[in-house]
Write an enzyme that holds these catalytic residues in place. Sequence first.
Site, short mmCIF file in Angstrom:
data_model
loop_
_atom_site.label_atom_id
_atom_site.label_comp_id
_atom_site.label_asym_id
_atom_site.label_seq_id
_atom_site.Cartn_x
_atom_site.Cartn_y
_atom_site.Cartn_z
N LYS A 185 0.83 -1.22 0.00
CA LYS A 185 0.00 0.00 0.00
C LYS A 185 0.86 1.26 0.00
CE LYS A 185 -2.09 -1.03 3.86
NZ LYS A 185 -1.36 -2.30 4.10
N ARG B 159 -9.48 1.11 8.43
CA ARG B 159 -9.10 -0.26 8.75
C ARG B 159 -10.22 -0.99 9.48
NH1 ARG B 159 -3.13 0.75 8.83
NH2 ARG B 159 -2.12 -1.25 8.65
N ARG C 173 11.48 -5.61 5.08
CA ARG C 173 11.15 -4.19 4.86
C ARG C 173 12.11 -3.28 5.60
NH1 ARG C 173 5.16 -1.86 5.48
NH2 ARG C 173 5.24 -2.71 7.59
N ARG D 175 11.28 -1.22 11.18
CA ARG D 175 10.21 -0.90 12.14
C ARG D 175 10.13 -1.96 13.23
NH1 ARG D 175 5.06 0.50 8.51
NH2 ARG D 175 4.09 -0.64 10.22
N ARG E 209 -0.67 -8.90 13.36
CA ARG E 209 -1.25 -7.88 12.48
C ARG E 209 -2.04 -8.52 11.34
NH1 ARG E 209 3.96 -4.67 11.13
NH2 ARG E 209 2.60 -3.40 9.84
P1 ADP Z 1 1.41 -1.33 7.36
O1 ADP Z 1 1.99 -0.34 6.38
O2 ADP Z 1 2.33 -2.45 7.62
O3 ADP Z 1 0.06 -1.79 6.97
P2 ADP Z 1 0.83 0.96 9.01
O4 ADP Z 1 2.04 1.83 9.00
O5 ADP Z 1 -0.29 1.33 8.11
O6 ADP Z 1 1.30 -0.54 8.74
O7 ADP Z 1 0.27 0.84 10.48
C1 ADP Z 1 1.11 0.52 11.57
C2 ADP Z 1 0.25 0.40 12.82
O8 ADP Z 1 -0.38 1.66 13.10
C3 ADP Z 1 -0.89 -0.60 12.72
O9 ADP Z 1 -0.48 -1.93 13.02
C4 ADP Z 1 -1.85 -0.04 13.78
O10 ADP Z 1 -1.41 -0.37 15.10
C5 ADP Z 1 -1.69 1.46 13.60
N1 ADP Z 1 -2.67 2.01 12.64
C6 ADP Z 1 -2.39 2.58 11.45
N2 ADP Z 1 -3.53 2.97 10.83
C7 ADP Z 1 -4.55 2.62 11.65
C8 ADP Z 1 -5.97 2.71 11.57
N3 ADP Z 1 -6.58 3.25 10.50
N4 ADP Z 1 -6.69 2.24 12.61
C9 ADP Z 1 -6.10 1.71 13.68
N5 ADP Z 1 -4.79 1.57 13.82
C10 ADP Z 1 -4.00 2.01 12.81
P1 ADP Z 2 2.19 -1.79 3.23
O1 ADP Z 2 2.18 -0.29 3.19
O2 ADP Z 2 0.98 -2.38 2.56
O3 ADP Z 2 2.40 -2.33 4.58
P2 ADP Z 2 4.78 -1.61 1.86
O4 ADP Z 2 4.52 -0.74 0.67
O5 ADP Z 2 5.50 -1.02 3.00
O6 ADP Z 2 3.40 -2.30 2.33
O7 ADP Z 2 5.56 -2.92 1.35
C1 ADP Z 2 5.95 -3.96 2.28
C2 ADP Z 2 7.32 -4.50 1.87
O8 ADP Z 2 7.22 -5.20 0.64
C3 ADP Z 2 8.39 -3.42 1.64
O9 ADP Z 2 9.62 -3.96 2.04
C4 ADP Z 2 8.33 -3.18 0.15
O10 ADP Z 2 9.56 -2.71 -0.37
C5 ADP Z 2 8.02 -4.58 -0.38
N1 ADP Z 2 7.20 -4.56 -1.61
C6 ADP Z 2 6.25 -3.66 -1.97
N2 ADP Z 2 5.70 -3.98 -3.16
C7 ADP Z 2 6.31 -5.13 -3.55
C8 ADP Z 2 6.18 -5.98 -4.71
N3 ADP Z 2 5.30 -5.70 -5.68
N4 ADP Z 2 6.98 -7.07 -4.78
C9 ADP Z 2 7.88 -7.35 -3.79
N5 ADP Z 2 8.04 -6.59 -2.67
C10 ADP Z 2 7.27 -5.50 -2.56
#
Ligand code: ADP
Ligand code: ADP
Length: 213
Positions: free
Chosen positions: A13, A88, A127, A160, A171
């Site tokens: 994302k 979410r 990541r 992270r 998660r």
């Molecule tokens: P990822 O990119 O791996 O999906 P995020 O950076 O979006 O993780 O979120 C990290 C953490 O921040 C989540 O595991 C949650 O604890 C919190 N968080 C982020 N967005 C939300 C949301 N919309 N509602 C509740 N918790 C959130």
């Molecule tokens: P999210 O915001 O959904 O948690 P991220 O964009 O942070 O996801 O991506 C999670 C991990 O996967 C990062 O290390 C990123 O570089 C890697 N990644 C993202 N897109 C791809 C893809 N299409 N193929 C392989 N790895 C990817």
Amino acid sequence: MKIIMLGAPGAGKGTQAINIAKEYDIPHVSTGDIFRANIKNGTELGNQAKAYMDKGMLVPDELTIGMLLSRISEPDCEKGYVLDGFPRTIPQAESLKKALTERGEAIDAAVDIEVPDEEILVRMTGRRSCPQCGATYHVSFNPPKAQDVCDRCGHALTQRSDDKPETVKERLSVYHAQTKPLIEYYGNEGVLRQVDGTMKPDEVFSAIMEALK
Ligand code: ADP
Ligand code: ADP
Ligand code: ZN
């Protein structure tokens, strides 16, 4: 253009939201980034959110919804935005809809990036993130040009604390229970666009652009 990113943690994302924001010249609004900035600055909101984030749980809606609605009321969001990590939960989606409807606005598209759970763990543990600008990399799939240095802003990359395998598993289960129902929700709203997230990052981006046409 008002776009929502859906998908499991690690689906890509953030990676794609940055591309979309650049393409449409709109802000990338990540609730995770806003929480992490609050933690870094030691705010009350940050202290409260940290306890949940460290355990892989969602931050309660009472804290999250107000924070997001206030962010999208800022002037730079007038031309649209790409929401990454919000909503979410169903109550978050309903609060967003209510706030937008009051202003005569609506979400244009909810982009769901589909990646199987097995692949998620590999992505998350490799990541690396930029604490300065929010860019994400992967040690093997999407490495920065110089090791451990952000391509965009030159800051040192970090891992992270919630990307440990145990926390990632928690998660993922939270995702299936609380966030996945949003796919059906936005399907019913008529704005859902699903893309295969297992392709290379630039191929996923092309698929998203195609789906948004
Ligand atoms: P990822 O990119 O791996 O999906 P995020 O950076 O979006 O993780 O979120 C990290 C953490 O921040 C989540 O595991 C949650 O604890 C919190 N968080 C982020 N967005 C939300 C949301 N919309 N509602 C509740 N918790 C959130
Ligand atoms: P999210 O915001 O959904 O948690 P991220 O964009 O942070 O996801 O991506 C999670 C991990 O996967 C990062 O290390 C990123 O570089 C890697 N990644 C993202 N897109 C791809 C893809 N299409 N193929 C392989 N790895 C990817
Ligand atoms: Zn950076």
